[in-house]
Design an enzyme around this catalytic site. Structure first.
Site: not given
Length: 1137
Positions: A216-217, A221, A266, A269-270, A498, A500
């Site tokens: 994330s980050g 996206t 992020n 973040s998605s 990804g 985590e």
């Protein structure tokens, strides 16, 4: 220059000739024009000594860089490598192994050059000498990051580092630069991957996919956005296609608003996995799309960690919604009022403008095709979730929960379209069907809060799924012509979370990491498969590659009956008191002996201290992760009480009726658990990806603080490990580090061998073999395939590059010499040809012009002679030209010889036919001159002329001394006021004197001469003797005036003898007789009463008496009384009449 060609020149050829001459004479340089590169050299005083021009118009040089005519100084340019001056000749043009210079003048040169490698690293990790070293990997990544080179390859895999700032590498010019270019011919870029995928889809007619992964980050996206923007710009477009493009692009802000949130790592973040298919027609234009979503983090709706936020759409609605909208939804413009937005204690983020994002989302919904009713009902659901979170409970004496916030229930019931009482009942009770009977029991405070939160999560997650399906409907490919395989091909974009690892890892992290294990397995298998296929296609012996096969971990998670998911489902479904801890015990009993599974109970020594009693550890491909089992069963069950489903099924909101179908109430089959659903959807995703040709983008975040320019090696090493990049590099380098097609390799390095330079005319394989033998390649360093050369070690390639760099100057000198000779010869030949063409054309023009003049002259002479012969005949075709000429000649002569003054009486003699016209013109000319003369005359001069005209009428040809008076101007008066006695003036009073003149009066008796003054007034004349008025003569009484024809100055004023006041006619003599009589005649209006006598004049002396004046010619003027009593006047004759 040579002899001119006969005949007229072709106009187009002539224009070309003029263009050649003008350009050659003024241009300081020349350049080759063709399909390949053009190398040109400038004069010694120029800033550039040698320069390359690409077919696209980009120029580059060691001394300066030019593009489109714009020049940068060398000090302003940062080059990644040395410019390829040593270009290679190709079919009359020149081709070099270099990349086009971009507008920034950086990052565009061949990065493998020696001078660039030390500073910016290598653009492909397979070229690392120490490829097994993680430190070397990260150092290369760090070098490139510091130079703003955020993209690097591992073979065909793109590694992207988030720069946390805007870079000028995504413009339309950059898109054009990567469009249709071979993958390895330009610097690493996401556009290169996008274009390579697109071209593979077009040429091979096979579906493609791009897998984007990372923390994330890390920029996943943004990467998917850049890919969509690239396709939107470069793909063919029509009105329908443009609509699909717009909808594809606008789906991003909508999905981000409903599926993204601010996390600690992020700001955008998605919180869901997304797979998007972009469908292309046979022309390569995007015609449709389809989106699959995976594992939305719906727990975020009711709970957020400290420093994090709920999904963006809630804050956008509260901050950006119009006042009327908020009033209708029962909301306030204050996020602090809503419990679901306070859990993370982060209502505002400086980097996010919720109000402007709201406008973007509203516009995007319209573009995608949402109606106003759709948007209204969608926002009703979002607002209902906020109201649902504000429902508070109290407990009665029995511990049963009841709702304390009635207002929230009213708003909620109104927004979702259900009855308030039923909703209130469902939020405080649960319904169970046992053996066909319905049992309703009250909920305690904890159960009621859990039911509320479960409803919130269910409503939001199902609405999100509906939203994705709605977008899919607007993106659906509608082929009205055919539905064959040629109708559409697909490029898939997988934007997935990804690997985590947090301090506390729960059910969500377990699913996410399981997904990454499957993707890693797929990645390794496809990478090895593509490597093996390439080796087999080229006839190179395939050497088995040792790698970590993570199938053992995937089986540990997903194996039927024995896998962790199966055990979790079994524990969720079994009767009795199942809990998270019983699930952990069952794991220990079932998979406790697995090499990649560990718990606190099974661990030993120091490891046991690192694993909690409520945790189990999995040894993933990317590392070890501890998972806390608390909440596993609840999150896996994901159950919603039946009475809550019944209430939602009764909703009047059209979206909720689609999300909560009535079939759920009648379906007695237990719904699949969350883990099983995710496992099934992941299996389908694997099938989709296996059916497509994959490309990979691995995203890395350089630091946790989201700062530009900061590179945290520890964090990056962590991600490199979790993304499996070292494993990927090791697989890629297991065989040969570098491979290139024969034509590209030979074209680039042929200057290094005398046998291949400047051109190799034999087979490409033979040329490459000759080249590598000359370079001294050892057999173990390379292999020759069917169409490619494979080089095992990067140092071999670098040595070749260094040799080429050293050879460039010799090549440039040779090319410069040959080019200058060729350029000057071409210049001379073009100029010579142009001059011959111009000479030929000009001589033809002169000859035709001369012949035309001669024809016209002969025709003119012929017509003139014929006209002269018939000149006396009436006008006819034979003489009309001559007559017109004669008339024209007369008029032109007249124009040149017109009289200049009114006194000029000259006039050209006209031809007989123009006599009448000539006279008419003459009178008009004279009248015009007279009119012009009169316009110019002054008032004083006009009066003078009028008096002269009167004098002419009276005296011309009648009196001898008249001609002498003509050139003399008449004066206004002969006496000044000082010459007249004041008493006389006093007597006269207001009568103004018009003319005064001294005269001599002759008495009637004895004719004695006496000095007098004659004064002329407006109505009378006065004869004055000093102060006396001797005689006053009224003009009306004046009968006439007599004067002789000689040159004397005597004249007689005849007055009536009947008037007693008058003593008789008056005899006067004046030196200015012409002037005096003219003025007297004008004043008295007696112009016609002046008598000019010859011989004698009779005058009245008194009553009944007459006197006579005799005039005779003599030598001098003499006035005396004659013996006969007459007055004798002798005057000389001045003119003979």
């Amino acid at each position: 220059m040579g002899r001119a060609a006969s005949g007229a020149a072709d106009p187009a050829q002539l224009c070309d000739a003029f263009g050649v001459l003008s350009e050659q004479l003024k241009a300081p340089l020349s350049s080759l024009r063709g399909s390949g590169w053009a190398l040109f050299f400038m004069s010694s005083d120029s800033a550039i000594s040698r320069c390359l021009v690409s077919p696209s118009g980009a120029w580059s040089s060691r001394g300066a860089l030019l593009r489109g005519g714009e020049q940068w100084r060398e000090s302003e340019v940062q080059c990644e490598g040395v410019v390829e001056v040593g270009a290679l000749l190709r079919e009359g043009g020149i081709e070099g192994g270099m990349e086009t210079v971009s507008t920034e003048g950086v990052r565009a040169m061949m990065e493998s050059a020696l001078t660039a490698r030390d500073r910016v690293g290598v653009q492909d990790f397979v070229l690392l000498e120490n490829y097994t070293s993680e430190a070397a990997f990260i150092l290369n990544l760090s070098k490139r990051f510091k130079e703003n080179l955020i993209y690097t390859y591992i073979g065909s895999v793109l590694v992207s580092v988030n720069p946390y700032k805007e870079l000028e590498i995504y413009s339309k010019q950059h898109m054009e630069r990567y469009r249709g270019v071979n993958f390895y011919e330009v610097s690493p870029h996401i556009y290169a991957v996008s274009d390579n995928t697109y071209r593979s889809m077009r040429t091979e007619r096979k579906d493609q996919c791009i897998l984007i992964s990372g923390e994330s980050g890390a920029g996943k996206t943004e990467a998917s956005k850049k890919i969509l923007q690239y396709y939107a710009f470069t793909c063919p477009a029509s009105e329908q296609v443009q609509t699909i493009k717009d909808r594809l692009l606008q789906s991003n802000p909508v999905l981000e608003a409903f599926g993204n949130a601010k996390t600690l790592r992020n700001d955008n973040s998605s919180r869901f996995g997304k797979y998007m298919d972009i469908q292309f027609d046979f022309k390569g234009a995007p015609v449709g799309g389809h989106i699959l979503n995976y594992l939305l983090e719906k727990s975020r709706v009711v709970h957020q960690a400290h420093g994090e936020r709920n999904f963006h759409i809630f804050y956008q609605l509260v901050d950006g919604g119009e006042e009327d909208l908020l009033r209708r939804l029962g909301l306030e413009r204050n996020v602090q009022q809503y419990q679901y937005l306070l859990k993370g204690n982060c209502p505002k983020v400086s980097a996010i403008n919720d109000r402007s994002e709201w406008r973007v989302v509203r516009k995007a919904l319209t573009v995608i095709g949402f109606t106003e009713d759709d948007v209204e009902e969608l926002l009703n659901i979002i607002a209902s979730v906020l109201h649902l979170g504000n429902i508070q409970y109290g407990a009665d004496e029995s511990g049963n929960a009841y709702i304390t916030t009635e207002t929230q229930v009213k708003y909620l019931a109104k927004l979702v379209g259900v009855e308030g009482a039923a909703l209130k009942e469902a939020l405080t009770h649960k319904k169970i069907i046992a053996k066909g009977e319905e049992l309703v029991s009250p909920l305690n405070l904890e159960q009621a809060a859990a039911a509320r939160d479960a409803l919130s999560k269910a409503v939001y997650s199902r609405t999100f799924t509906w939203l994705v399906n709605k977008i899919n409907l607007s993106l659906a490919f509608k082929d009205e012509v055919s539905h064959t395989d040629k109708s559409a091909t697909v490029i898939g974009l997988l934007d997935i979370y990804g690997f985590e690892v947090f301090q506390q890892n729960s059910f969500e992290q377990f699913c996410i990491n399981y997904c990454n294990e499957k993707l890693q397995q797929l990645f390794i298998e496809l990478t090895l498969k593509s490597e093996q296929e390439e080796y087999e296609a080229e006839g190179i012996t395939w050497e088995p590659v040792q790698y970590f096969n993570n199938k053992i971990i995937c089986d540990l998670v997903e194996e039927k009956f024995k896998g962790i998911i199966s055990i979790l489902d079994e524990e969720c479904l079994r009767p009795g008191d199942a809990s998270d801890l019983t699930f952990l015990e069952k794991l220990e009993n079932t998979v406790g002996g697995h090499a990649h599974f560990l718990t606190h109970k099974l661990a030993e020594g120091k490891v046991r201290k690192m694993v909690g009693r409520e945790e189990f550890r999995l040894l993933h491909y990317a590392g070890e992760v501890n998972y806390n089992v608390n909440g596993f069963l609840d999150k896996n069950n994901d159950l919603l009480f039946r009475n809550l489903k019944e209430v939602m099924c009764e909703s009047e909101n059209k979206i909720l009726t689609q999300c909560f179908e009535r079939e759920e109430l009648t379906d007695k089959k237990r719904p699949e658990t969350a883990a099983t659903q995710f496992k099934s959807s992941l299996a389908k995703l694997m099938e989709i990806l296996m059916s497509k040709e994959p490309s990979y983008i691995r995203c890395i975040k350089p630091n946790e603080a989201k700062q530009s320019g900061r590179f945290d090696e520890v964090l990056v090493r962590h991600q490199v490990k979790y993304l499996g990049l070292m494993e990927n590099l090791r697989v890629r380098r297991a065989g040969f580090a570098y491979r290139r097609r024969y034509e590209a390799f030979l074209q680039r390095y042929k200057p290094l061998c005398p046998q291949t330079w400047p051109n190799w005319n034999g087979k490409l394989a033979d040329g490459v073999s000759t080249l590598v033998k000359h370079l001294g390649y050892k057999p173990e360093e390379y292999k020759l395939g069917r169409s490619k050369i494979f080089i095992r070690f990067p140092k071999t390639l670098f040595a070749t590059e260094d040799a080429l760099e050293a050879q460039k100057h010799n090549i440039a000198t040779t090319l410069q010499k040959n080019w200058r000779g060729y350029s000057q010869r071409s210049k001379y030949q073009k100029m010579r040809h142009a001059a011959i063409v111009i000479q030929s054309w000009w001589r033809g023009v002169l000859a035709r012009r001369k012949a035309k003049q001669r024809r016209e002259a002969a025709n003119t002479i012929r017509r003139f002679i014929k006209g002269f012969i018939y000149r006396h005949e009436p006008r006819c075709p034979e003489n009309e030209y001559f007559l017109d000429y004669v008339r024209c000649s007369f008029l032109m002569s007249l124009q040149r010889n017109l009289p200049k003054t009114v006194l000029d009486k000259s006039w050209p003699k006209p031809p007989p036919a123009l006599n009448e016209a000539s006279e008419h013109l003459r009178s008009l000319c004279m009248a015009n001159m007279v009119r012009n003369y009169c316009k110019r005359i002054q008032p004083e001069w006009k009066s003078q002329m009028e008096q002269k005209v009167v004098a002419s009428e009276i005296f011309k040809d009648k009196k001898d001394n008249y001609p002498q008076s003509v050139p003399k101007l008449f004066v206004g008066t002969r006496l000044n006021s000082e010459d007249i006695n004041p008493k006389v003036l006093q007597v006269l009073g207001n009568d103004r004197m018009k003319y005064c003149v001294p005269v001599t009066k002759y008495d009637r008796k004895g004719y004695r001469a006496r000095a007098r003054q004659l004064l002329l007034a407006a109505n009378f004349a006065v004869i004055v003797e000093e102060a006396k008025l001797k005689q006053r003569i009224e003009y009306a009484a004046l009968r006439g005036i007599s004067v002789s024809s000689l040159s004397d100055g005597l004249f007689v004023l005849h007055v009536p003898c009947e008037d007693n006041k008058q003593k008789g006619d008056v005899v006067l003599q004046c030196d200015h007789v012409i002037e005096t009589l003219t003025k007297l005649a004008i004043c008295a209006e007696k112009v016609n009463n002046i008598n000019i006598n010859q011989g004698s004049i009779k005058f009245t002396v008194g009553q009944g008496k007459e006197g006579i004046i005799d005039f005779t010619s003599g030598s001098e003027l003499l006035v005396a009384k004659a013996k006969n009593g007459h007055l004798s006047v002798t005057a000389p004759r001045l003119n003979s009449r």
